[in-house]
Design a protein around this motif. Structure first.
Motif, PDB file in Angstrom:
ATOM      1  N   GLU A   1    -119.696 -56.446 -55.627  1.00 52.05           N
ATOM      2  CA  GLU A   1    -120.946 -56.441 -54.881  1.00 52.05           C
ATOM      3  C   GLU A   1    -120.744 -55.869 -53.483  1.00 52.05           C
ATOM      4  O   GLU A   1    -121.597 -55.143 -52.970  1.00 52.05           O
TER       5      GLU A   1
ATOM      6  N   ARG B   1    -120.860 -52.142 -53.718  1.00 51.66           N
ATOM      7  CA  ARG B   1    -122.221 -51.622 -53.884  1.00 51.66           C
ATOM      8  C   ARG B   1    -122.983 -51.649 -52.553  1.00 51.66           C
ATOM      9  O   ARG B   1    -123.737 -50.724 -52.241  1.00 51.66           O
TER      10      ARG B   1
ATOM     11  N   HIS C   1    -131.100 -53.509 -53.808  1.00 52.75           N
ATOM     12  CA  HIS C   1    -129.877 -54.213 -54.185  1.00 52.75           C
ATOM     13  C   HIS C   1    -130.245 -55.557 -54.795  1.00 52.75           C
ATOM     14  O   HIS C   1    -131.177 -56.225 -54.330  1.00 52.75           O
TER      15      HIS C   1
END
Length: 430
Positions: free
Chosen positions: A89, A92, A58
């Motif tokens: 974000e 994700r 990430h």
């Protein structure tokens, strides 16, 4: 107040040296440092802190790089918060297995909001500079900070009061209308932004200084810097800088507010990098692989150069000294070189000195000198981390030999406390 050693992680170069991987390791259970929270003390959504571990990758932007360990993130009042990017974000991270990422987040209500209007204005200005670009990321950071100097800018706390937020956003849009036009804002209307930001305020914990005090009561804080010291708004190589105080003065002030001491870790690579425009005196086509860094539409190319202890010593001085070095990319192939001096029009230079804080004329002269400098290279003999420690006069505490968490190696205790001693003992016996 709590008598704790807190850690501050700063990049001694132009960014991309491995702050995210460093913070991830400090927060890992095997480090046994008792980290209660990661505190972001500068920058905004332009940060790109890559963490590779346990089959996951990430690029952390606004969340702290300890999130894979469920360590909470505190976005301090010095952050520039971009809620739309933050929500993306969070999604994700959830897809990577982090449970309720937004539940790990606290945001200081005084933090400035970066909006699609700021982003569009930032890109319009950078486009207009043509070949004289500053090297912006195009994420609205400079525009957010600049607008707040002259206007009543929107903040995170405003997201809880739609009437105040709408008035501030209306004035923001009117201010930039001549530059970007109403069709270039990247959103349907101010009303749509107000609705999104109201949802954002309901999804995160909007806090104040008490958040840091409560976190410090639970354990150690890790302050995660963004960008690099050589990009600092007041001490970097102007004008190719960020609108953010990168050196650790804000982190030290926040620590003073909760008690304890600051131990500053400076992060670097075994070679120099720079993403975008500006001086890179030792630039050379080294050809080291960069799987997570490429050419950006606004920053430009990702550049590489030989190690530069002259610039790194300058960064250490700008930081007011550091307590330990983190040296990454020891797996980089090839013969290493380093700058022993620069040849300039005014003669040979072996040291650089910072000017007074906020003296941008001094910083511009430094930029001009380095832009025309020719490096005098010497070989790096032996272990690059030990070689660099001797040149900077700072001990190496951690090294990176690859992108994964398992590629970190402890050289000496990160802290003087018992926890740090246990880390070093465990590493030696591994």
């Amino acid at each position: 107040m709590f008598d704790t050693e807190h850690l501050v992680v700063v990049d001694l170069g132009f960014g991309d040296a491995g702050k995210g991987a460093t913070v991830d390791w400090l927060c890992a259970p095997e480090a046994d440092l008792g980290v209660a929270a990661v505190v972001r003390f500068n920058g905004g959504a332009q940060a790109a802190h890559n963490v590779v571990a346990d089959g996951r990758h990430h690029t952390f932007a606004q969340f702290g790089a300890g999130t894979f360990h469920d360590v909470p993130t505190v976005l301090s009042r010095h952050m520039l918060v971009e809620p739309i990017a933050l929500a993306a974000e969070s999604e994700r991270l959830a897809a990577l297995g982090v449970r309720d990422p937004l539940g790990l987040l606290a945001v200081d209500g005084r933090a400035l909001l970066t909006t699609p209007i700021h982003i569009a204005a930032n890109r319009a200005r950078e486009d207009a500079r043509g070949s004289s670009r500053h090297g912006s990321c195009g994420r609205g950071i400079g525009e957010t900070a600049w607008y707040a100097l002259e206007h009543d800018a929107p903040t995170v706390a405003d997201c809880r009061t739609p009437t105040i937020l709408r008035a501030k956003l209306d004035r923001l849009a009117a201010h930039y209308d001549a530059l970007i036009g109403p069709s270039a804002h990247g959103y349907e209307s101010v009303d749509a932004l107000v609705a999104m930001y109201r949802d954002f305020a309901g999804a995160v914990r909007v806090s104040d200084d008490g958040e840091l005090t409560r976190a410090a009561a639970r354990g150690r804080l890790v302050f995660e810097g963004a960008q690099g010291v050589l990009l600092d708004e007041w001490r970097g190589l102007h004008p190719h800088t960020t609108w953010s105080t990168v050196e650790p003065r804000h982190a030290r002030a926040l620590i003073a507010g909760v008690g304890g001491t600051a131990r500053v870790l400076g992060v670097t690579r075994t070679y120099m990098t720079r993403h975008g425009a500006g001086p890179l005196p030792t630039e050379a086509p080294l050809g080291h692989p960069e799987p997570h860094n490429g050419t950006g539409p606004y920053q430009g190319a990702f550049r590489q150069g030989h190690l530069d202890p002259i610039l790194l010593r300058y960064a250490v001085e700008v930081c007011g000294g550091i307590d330990g070095l983190v040296v990454n990319h020891l797996d980089a192939p090839g013969t290493l070189g380093a700058a022993a001096a620069y040849d300039t029009a005014a003669g040979r230079v072996t040291e650089l000195r910072p000017g007074p804080w906020r003296d941008l004329e001094h910083q511009q002269r430094l930029t001009d000198r380095l832009s025309a400098a020719t490096p005098v290279l010497e070989p790096v003999v032996g272990d690059p981390a030990d070689w660099l420690a001797r040149r900077l006069g700072v001990p190496v505490v951690l090294t990176g030999h690859g992108p994964d968490r398992r590629d970190r190696r402890v050289r000496r205790p990160v802290l003087g406390a018992t926890a740090g001693d246990r880390v070093a003992t465990a590493a030696r016996s591994a």
